[in-house]
Design a protein around this motif. Structure first.
Motif, mmCIF file in Angstrom:
data_model
loop_
_atom_site.group_PDB
_atom_site.id
_atom_site.type_symbol
_atom_site.label_atom_id
_atom_site.label_comp_id
_atom_site.label_asym_id
_atom_site.label_seq_id
_atom_site.Cartn_x
_atom_site.Cartn_y
_atom_site.Cartn_z
ATOM 1 N N GLY A 191 -4.887 -0.009 -1.309
ATOM 2 C CA GLY A 191 -4.689 -0.207 0.058
ATOM 3 C C GLY A 191 -5.915 -0.214 0.913
ATOM 4 O O GLY A 191 -6.143 -0.770 1.784
ATOM 5 N N VAL A 192 -6.842 0.705 0.548
ATOM 6 C CA VAL A 192 -8.087 0.879 1.100
ATOM 7 C C VAL A 192 -8.963 -0.607 0.927
ATOM 8 O O VAL A 192 -9.421 -0.824 1.827
ATOM 9 C CB VAL A 192 -8.948 2.027 0.660
ATOM 10 C CG1 VAL A 192 -10.190 1.936 1.226
ATOM 11 C CG2 VAL A 192 -8.404 3.375 0.767
ATOM 12 N N SER B 122 0.826 -1.161 0.142
ATOM 13 C CA SER B 122 0.043 0.010 0.020
ATOM 14 C C SER B 122 0.853 1.166 0.192
ATOM 15 O O SER B 122 0.511 2.331 -0.319
ATOM 16 C CB SER B 122 -0.905 0.120 1.345
ATOM 17 O OG SER B 122 -0.132 0.234 2.301
ATOM 18 N N PRO C 112 -2.723 3.821 -3.143
ATOM 19 C CA PRO C 112 -3.523 3.751 -2.170
ATOM 20 C C PRO C 112 -4.815 3.262 -2.283
ATOM 21 O O PRO C 112 -5.603 2.679 -1.206
ATOM 22 C CB PRO C 112 -3.627 5.272 -1.733
ATOM 23 C CG PRO C 112 -2.399 5.905 -2.653
ATOM 24 C CD PRO C 112 -2.058 4.976 -3.673
ATOM 25 N N ALA C 113 -5.377 3.245 -3.456
ATOM 26 C CA ALA C 113 -6.829 2.812 -3.637
ATOM 27 C C ALA C 113 -6.993 1.270 -3.311
ATOM 28 O O ALA C 113 -7.826 0.698 -2.608
ATOM 29 C CB ALA C 113 -7.279 3.093 -5.165
#
Lengths: 659, 184
Positions: free
Chosen positions: A312-313, A296, A309-310
């Motif tokens: 990662g979410v 992430s 990061p997307a």
């Protein structure tokens, strides 16, 4: 037949099967419906077949240079050797997630196949949990990291692979490491199933242990292989950098090692039940967080993954469901599990408790050191880095009592031990350790390396003497020794081997603490000395490789005028990726590594000088050799027949009768 | 051990995991908005006066500049370290040209041959009000530059009030630089 669309479809099919595998057995177990529960193994095997087919499709896309597949176009090229076309499949984010889920499916298949002696309800629940985890990560794969994404128009050639990854060591490091990470999903599933059932007993301990040991062996090998790769490929002369990605593999290894030991207490004494269940959940949770948080981009690491990061979410939501769900179940159900065992501090179980406390303390230190920088930045807005000095200062003092206890532990009997009698078995080992201490004073410098070295010798001597005592060496005739050797349980051999392996690794680390190196700039023909050896740069020549230009140096090493070896380190320039790699040259006699790296060329004509890095690394190969011995020890104890047949079956029959 | 104590102890892991999870979630959402950058490099010179230097100019782009000239400015100046061999610097140029309509940018060519640097910034129109050459990277060391491109916001009088280690664009200007100009 094996195109990307078929692969994509098979992946989606596997995902659906995994969801069914999650729901149906759980529902069936709740309704005590044997037919629904009995579907679990079939679902697990069909999921494995679908996923295996999907993975095969991705491999075929890479082998047949299908650049309409985004993943192949970005990571492969026509000129890439066949081996790396195959291994390159898992050398990138999307492919490695697919491999990860495939290994999880293989674990499910293994439970279906080897778990025939388990009670049906328990096996159904274990497979359901594995199916649920599988479904989550296959959804992650399908929705955010689809390895079968297409590009149009398809490029004529791919972008190629990072040349650093074109190495046999790295080709097989991820599958082995992943098998270790993912393997801990099985003890995790056993723990969750036991929490749902509300019962943990000796039989449970016996069933869960082989899976934990198998995963632990793979994780040990994976970490050792990764460390070895960084030693001989990166050319920095180091073997462990306390990098977040490395710590991410060490943390589950530490809790996994604790789990392997605490499960013995469950099996033999029905104690430490809640703790063992927590360790099983924690180990897999750490494996999951470790593998995915590094992707992430939260943790700043030298290991580059495409950060998004997307993604990662999504991962974080998945982790919250898996980890949060299991821990909530633990908080709800664990208080009802009761211990029956009585504990005396001086006993085998007492020493295993000490082992768990120390291993988990080391783990807490590593977690703190790894998490401190990002949390400090989040809360205080300050960037700091936590490095080797912190980890060394905080972990080594905890390792010393661990090593001391390792030697005593296996000599202690269960329930209650008499110290005087135990120590009488350990005189010989203590004597050898004393000689070792003198040896360490002579060869090593620094208090901690000397203490660690002597204790490592103590561990090896005590483990060896324990086995020798058990087979009656020195007390019985040769015939008797042979008979006892045959009847000594394999798990005892395994434990001794694993402990000896740990001792060998620690000795290697102590040796490496005395490593010496020099960075020199020399003309051709010049000689420099390092730690008693004379290193002469004989010649430097250029040559053209398949997809790179190389500069190769010939360095002669002489000891007291006698030629030891000629090293040929190289520096390679990969033109397509405009990347430079160093090919380290290593000469080893298994006691000392002589390690040479060639760097930049300065000046022209007669004034040309070359930068060389020269290392003398004592006992370096022992670090990885010890890891291998540890894994072999684990494999030995896996082959113990008690782990496979007999007792579990009888216990299962008893449980079924009770239920 | 009684049941309540066991209940509390077994709840500890989930609380710990929850705290970690919330932290990670904050980091991820801040990463998306750009407020959290795990790879950010903090420059120790922020808040301090600029170091002293004197640099020559680039061919065809006038004389260089010194710390005294920078300190004598009455408007804030954005100092940008760049190099013609640096790909992110090439990508940064259109963004710099956009920012240069709002405030002066002074460029420092880092470890670059003067003729290459000069040709590079004149190719599509220079965003820089003034340019100097740090041929051997000595000045960059005093500023604490770790790579190119890096930029510093210098207040009138020569105090560094902001540092950025990524390629600049109008979004970063709006989010990070413009709010700081208001206070000057």
């Amino acid at each position: 037949m094996f195109g990307p669309e078929q692969g994509h479809f098979a992946l989606a099919l596997a995902c659906v099967l995994a969801l069914v595998q999650f729901a149906v057995p759980l529902w069936g177990a709740n309704r005590r419906d044997a037919r629904l529960v009995g579907l679990a193994p079939y679902l697990a095997v069909s999921q494995l077949i679908a996923l295996g087919y999907s993975f095969l499709c991705l491999v075929m896309c890479a082998v047949s240079d299908d650049f309409s597949v985004q993943n192949v176009a970005a990571n492969s090229a026509v000129s890439k050797p066949l081996l790396y076309k195959i291994t390159g499949v898992w050398g990138n984010h999307e492919g490695s997630v697919l491999l990860w889920t495939l290994i999880l499916a293989i674990c499910g298949g293994a439970v279906s196949l080897f778990g025939r002696n388990l009670p049906d309800i328990l096996r159904g629940r274990v497979l359901a949990i594995l199916g649920g985890v599988s479904a989550g990560f296959q959804m992650f794969c399908l929705l955010t990291s689809d390895p079968f994404d297409r590009v149009f128009p398809a490029p004529m050639d791919g972008q190629g692979m990072n040349p650093l990854l074109q190495d046999p060591g790295l080709a097989f490091h991820p599958p082995i490491l992943y098998t270790g990470y993912v393997g801990f999903a099985v003890p995790f599933a056993f723990a969750v199933a036991a929490l749902i059932e509300g019962r943990v007993d000796a039989a449970w301990g016996r069933w869960v242990r082989p899976w934990a040991v198998a995963a632990w062996c793979f994780l040990t090998c994976g970490i050792a292989l990764g460390s070895w790769w960084s030693y001989y490929v990166l050319g920095w002369g180091g073997y462990w950098f306390w990098d977040p990605v490395e710590n991410a593999s060490l943390i589950p290894w530490l809790t996994g090692t604790a789990l392997v030991h605490s499960a013995i207490v469950v099996e033999k004494r029905e104690g430490l039940k809640i703790w063992t269940v927590l360790l099983a959940i924690a180990t897999f949770s750490f494996s999951l967080s470790g593998t995915f948080l590094v992707r992430s981009g939260i943790l700043n690491s030298v290991h580059a993954f495409a950060n998004d990061p997307a993604r990662g979410v999504f991962i974080l939501a998945l982790l919250a469901i898996v980890i949060g769900g299991s821990l909530a179940l633990f908080a709800w159900r664990a208080p009802s599990l009761t211990s029956t065992g009585l504990f005396s501090p001086i006993s085998r179980e007492g020493s295993l408790v000490l082992n768990n406390i120390l291993l988990c303390s080391i783990c807490a230190v590593v977690v703190t050191g790894t998490m401190y920088p990002p949390f400090m930045q989040l809360l205080a807005g300050r960037t700091i880095s936590v490095g080797k000095p912190f980890f060394d200062a905080a972990t080594i003092p905890l390792t010393l009592p661990l090593l001391l206890a390792m030697g005593v532990g296996t000599a202690l009997p269960w329930k209650r031990a008499q110290l005087a009698r135990t120590f009488s078995h350990l005189y010989a080992a203590a004597g050898i350790a004393a000689i070792g201490l003198v040896l360490c004073f002579w060869k090593l410098s620094g208090v901690l390396p000397i203490a660690c070295g002597a204790l490592a010798i103590w561990v090896i001597a005590a483990s060896a003497s324990d086995v020798l005592r058990r087979i009656g060496m020195g007390h019985t005739s040769a015939q008797g020794v042979w008979e006892r050797m045959k009847h000594l349980p394999r798990s005892s051999w395994g434990a001794a081997l694993a402990h000896i392996g740990a001792g060998i690794t620690v000795l290697g680390l102590c040796g490496m603490s005395q490593a010496q190196h020099a960075i020199v700039e020399v003309h051709i023909g010049e000689t420099r000395s390092l730690a008693g050896d004379d290193w002469t740069l004989l010649d430097v020549h250029d040559y053209i490789g398949p997809n790179y230009k190389a500069m190769q140096a010939d360095i002669a090493i002489r000891h007291n005028g006698k030629l030891v070896t000629i090293l040929h380190p190289e520096k390679r320039d990969f033109t397509t990726q405009s990347q430079t790699t160093t090919e380290v040259a290593i000469h080893t006699n298994f006691i000392t590594d002589l390690y040479g790296v060639v760097g930049d060329r300065h000046g022209k004509g007669k004034n040309t000088t070359y930068v060389l890095r020269l290392h003398r690394n004592p006992l370096a190969p022992w670090m990885w050799l010890g890891g291998l011995v540890m894994a072999i020890g684990g494999a030995f104890s896996l082959s113990d027949r008690r782990m496979r047949i007999g007792a579990p079956k009888r216990a299962a029959a008893r449980n079924m009768a009770r239920a | 051990m009684n049941a309540t104590r066991r209940g509390i102890l077994t709840a500890v892991p989930i609380i710990g995991a929850g705290v970690l999870g919330v932290g990670f979630w904050r980091m991820l959402s801040d990463m998306r908005s750009g407020a959290f950058d795990p790879r950010a490099v903090k420059n120790p010179n922020v808040g301090k006066p600029i170091p002293s230097f004197a640099m020559p100019g680039l061919p065809g782009l006038g004389d260089g500049f010194t710390d005294a000239e920078l300190k004598a400015q009455h408007r804030p100046v954005l100092v940008n370290f760049f190099a013609s061999w640096c790909i992110p610097c090439v990508a940064e140029m259109p963004g710099l040209r956009a920012i240069s309509r709002n405030m002066p940018i002074w460029g420092i060519a880092y470890e670059d041959k003067p003729e290459n640097a000069s040709a590079f910034i004149q190719r599509d129109g220079s965003p820089y009000a003034r340019v100097a050459s740090d041929r051997h990277g000595r000045v960059a060391i005093d500023w604490g530059v770790t790579g190119v491109p890096e930029s510093f916001l210098v207040a009138p009088g020569g105090r560094i009030i902001w540092h950025g280690s990524a390629a600049l664009d109008p979004q970063i200007y709006e989010a990070e630089i413009r709010p700081r100009l208001a206070g000057l």
